[in-house]
Design a protein around this motif. Structure first.
Motif, PDB file in Angstrom:
ATOM      1  N   CYS A  88     -22.794  24.757 -24.934  1.00 20.86           N
ATOM      2  CA  CYS A  88     -22.574  23.387 -24.625  1.00 20.86           C
ATOM      3  C   CYS A  88     -21.195  22.991 -25.256  1.00 20.86           C
ATOM      4  O   CYS A  88     -20.570  22.196 -24.533  1.00 20.86           O
ATOM      5  CB  CYS A  88     -23.776  22.553 -25.810  1.00 20.86           C
ATOM      6  N   ILE A  89     -20.598  23.396 -26.239  1.00 21.85           N
ATOM      7  CA  ILE A  89     -19.304  23.247 -26.446  1.00 21.85           C
ATOM      8  C   ILE A  89     -18.236  23.744 -25.089  1.00 21.85           C
ATOM      9  O   ILE A  89     -17.354  22.791 -24.898  1.00 21.85           O
ATOM     10  CB  ILE A  89     -18.696  23.940 -27.835  1.00 21.85           C
ATOM     11  N   ILE A 113     -17.522  14.373 -25.793  1.00 26.15           N
ATOM     12  CA  ILE A 113     -19.111  14.272 -25.767  1.00 26.15           C
ATOM     13  C   ILE A 113     -19.632  15.422 -25.563  1.00 26.15           C
ATOM     14  O   ILE A 113     -19.361  16.148 -24.427  1.00 26.15           O
ATOM     15  CB  ILE A 113     -19.298  13.121 -24.628  1.00 26.15           C
ATOM     16  N   MET A 114     -20.431  16.007 -26.175  1.00 25.24           N
ATOM     17  CA  MET A 114     -21.353  17.259 -26.135  1.00 25.24           C
ATOM     18  C   MET A 114     -22.944  16.921 -25.665  1.00 25.24           C
ATOM     19  O   MET A 114     -23.442  16.004 -26.241  1.00 25.24           O
ATOM     20  CB  MET A 114     -21.116  18.241 -27.227  1.00 25.24           C
ATOM     21  N   VAL A 115     -23.458  17.559 -24.897  1.00 27.47           N
ATOM     22  CA  VAL A 115     -24.786  17.474 -24.531  1.00 27.47           C
ATOM     23  C   VAL A 115     -25.673  18.585 -24.832  1.00 27.47           C
ATOM     24  O   VAL A 115     -25.327  19.939 -24.465  1.00 27.47           O
ATOM     25  CB  VAL A 115     -25.044  17.043 -23.138  1.00 27.47           C
ATOM     26  N   VAL A 122     -22.835  13.679 -29.877  1.00 28.76           N
ATOM     27  CA  VAL A 122     -23.800  14.513 -29.412  1.00 28.76           C
ATOM     28  C   VAL A 122     -25.012  13.948 -28.657  1.00 28.76           C
ATOM     29  O   VAL A 122     -25.724  13.063 -29.427  1.00 28.76           O
ATOM     30  CB  VAL A 122     -24.161  15.867 -30.207  1.00 28.76           C
ATOM     31  N   LEU A 123     -25.126  14.267 -27.489  1.00 27.36           N
ATOM     32  CA  LEU A 123     -26.443  13.809 -26.823  1.00 27.36           C
ATOM     33  C   LEU A 123     -27.508  14.696 -26.642  1.00 27.36           C
ATOM     34  O   LEU A 123     -27.365  15.818 -26.351  1.00 27.36           O
ATOM     35  CB  LEU A 123     -26.160  13.317 -25.521  1.00 27.36           C
ATOM     36  N   TYR A 124     -28.856  14.388 -26.978  1.00 25.11           N
ATOM     37  CA  TYR A 124     -29.982  15.300 -26.800  1.00 25.11           C
ATOM     38  C   TYR A 124     -31.093  14.419 -26.519  1.00 25.11           C
ATOM     39  O   TYR A 124     -31.180  13.268 -26.879  1.00 25.11           O
ATOM     40  CB  TYR A 124     -30.246  16.036 -28.153  1.00 25.11           C
ATOM     41  N   ALA A 166     -23.527  10.202 -33.525  1.00 26.88           N
ATOM     42  CA  ALA A 166     -21.947  10.252 -34.068  1.00 26.88           C
ATOM     43  C   ALA A 166     -21.836  11.598 -34.808  1.00 26.88           C
ATOM     44  O   ALA A 166     -22.701  11.638 -35.753  1.00 26.88           O
ATOM     45  CB  ALA A 166     -21.526   9.313 -34.547  1.00 26.88           C
ATOM     46  N   VAL A 167     -20.865  12.324 -34.759  1.00 21.89           N
ATOM     47  CA  VAL A 167     -20.601  13.551 -35.685  1.00 21.89           C
ATOM     48  C   VAL A 167     -20.023  13.176 -36.789  1.00 21.89           C
ATOM     49  O   VAL A 167     -19.003  12.182 -36.636  1.00 21.89           O
ATOM     50  CB  VAL A 167     -19.819  14.543 -34.815  1.00 21.89           C
ATOM     51  N   ALA A 168     -20.731  13.513 -37.957  1.00 24.03           N
ATOM     52  CA  ALA A 168     -20.128  13.276 -39.152  1.00 24.03           C
ATOM     53  C   ALA A 168     -18.655  13.778 -39.501  1.00 24.03           C
ATOM     54  O   ALA A 168     -18.014  14.817 -38.748  1.00 24.03           O
ATOM     55  CB  ALA A 168     -20.912  13.788 -40.360  1.00 24.03           C
TER      56      ALA A 168
END
Length: 371
Positions: A252-253, A265-267, A294-296, A308-310
């Protein structure tokens, strides 16, 4: 006995594995734990090798070290001899946590002697215990058997490092008296539930009327079984869950620019534990700019999440929270405020939000990036 099966441990009394064909499995052969004048095994049982450790009070490191070394081809079905007598130890095939010698060429794995500063390497700087020494020299063999791969396979090396980080290093540090935090402040709470503490409680209590070598060795068998079961559970978790999740996150990356030209943005194609993998892979792959969202798909709620990524794995703050004027709103009110159909919610802290469609969640992430 403890019988190891492919799916895990089944409790039978105190049996431990005789040998470990691929993958890690075992029969219910007795682990012979003995003192010079004592043995729990039948007289006609003659093991191939003898592995020594000290008698008296035991700790997690030698219990786990003795368990692990018996998972190897070289020391499969070994008798465990518990003694501090140098003459007894001298004649053994391997010695752990006693003897004052670290010499892997002669299978001596003590860490108490003056001048010992051995570490695992690969960026880890914690001084090793006897368990860490056994893992350093035999861990790849044990993991390769579970994965049914050669020791030189990249996945074996990945798990070798991951299991040291998540499981072994804490045992090394606790046994060597290394604090978890660089501070002189007292801990805010007591934690006596970790593996090293639970192994320690298996020692004979001072109130027990029977303090014989027989009872002490029986307690050590239980300690080996407990430490070994948790070690193998960790290996199997990493093989079954951790490694596949890492592969998903890596893919995904690699595809993030197909999602948005920013690359931020990663899905996730399939939901899996992703947070720690993301931080490690960003560093390993030198991902720049760092991923912000990150979307899931949340299959239970039939909606999409945008998270939102920490800023780091141990922090709650986000690299880029969702927009402030969205936070705390839900459903139609949120959709109206954001100008995006099908919104579900945005958390008060802005670390996560939801939309009923993939397109809506992606628009939320893209709009948040612009501000």
């Amino acid at each position: 006995m403890w019988a190891i099966t492919r799916g895990g441990f089944s409790q039978k009394l105190f049996n431990l594995p005789k040998t470990l064909p691929r993958p890690l499995m075992a029969t219910s052969n007795l682990v012979r734990v003995s003192s010079p004048a004592y043995s729990t095994a039948s007289p006609d049982h003659v093991p191939c090798k003898r592995v020594g450790t000290h008698n008296g009070s035991f700790h997690c490191d030698e219990a786990l070290g003795c368990f692990m070394i018996r998972l190897t081809d070289k020391f499969s079905n070994s008798e465990i001899v518990r003694s501090r007598d140098p003459k007894v130890l001298e004649g053994l095939d391997a010695v752990l946590d006693v003897g004052g010698v670290y010499d892997p060429s002669h299978d001596r794995y003590d860490h108490h002697q003056k001048g010992f500063e051995e570490v695992f390497g690969y960026g880890f700087n914690t001084k090793l215990s006897s368990a860490g020494l056994v893992y350093k020299h035999f861990g790849k063999e044990i993991i390769a058997k579970e994965l049914q791969l050669g020791e030189d396979h990249p996945d074996v090396h990945r798990l070798f490092l991951a299991i040291y980080k998540s499981f072994m290093e804490a045992i090394d540090a606790i046994d060597n008296g290394i604090n978890q935090f660089d501070t002189d402040k007292p801990p805010r709470y007591v934690n006596n539930t970790h593996l090293s503490s639970r192994i320690g409680r298996l020692n004979l209590d001072w109130t027990d009327p029977d303090q014989s070598p027989e009872k002490e060795n029986e307690a050590f068998q239980r300690a080996m079984a407990l430490a070994g079961s948790e070690f193998l559970e960790g290996v199997r978790f990493h093989a079954k869950s951790w490694l596949p999740a890492r592969s998903i996150v890596m893919e995904c990356i690699a595809e993030r620019y197909d999602i948005d030209p920013s690359g931020e943005i990663m899905v996730l194609k399939r939901f899996c534990p992703w947070k720690l993998h993301l931080f490690e892979l960003e560093e390993e792959l030198k991902v720049e700019p760092p991923i912000k969202y990150v979307l899931y798909e949340d299959e239970r709620g039939k909606q999409w999440r945008v998270q939102a990524v920490a800023v780091s794995p141990d922090r709650f703050e986000s690299r880029k929270p969702l927009l402030a004027h969205w936070r705390g709103l839900r459903d139609d009110e949120l959709s109206k405020e954001a100008g995006i159909p099908a919104c579900v919610f945005v958390h008060m802290s802005g670390f996560i939000g939801g939309n009923r469609t993939y397109e809506g969640a992606l628009t939320m992430a893209r709009n948040a990036l612009k501000i």
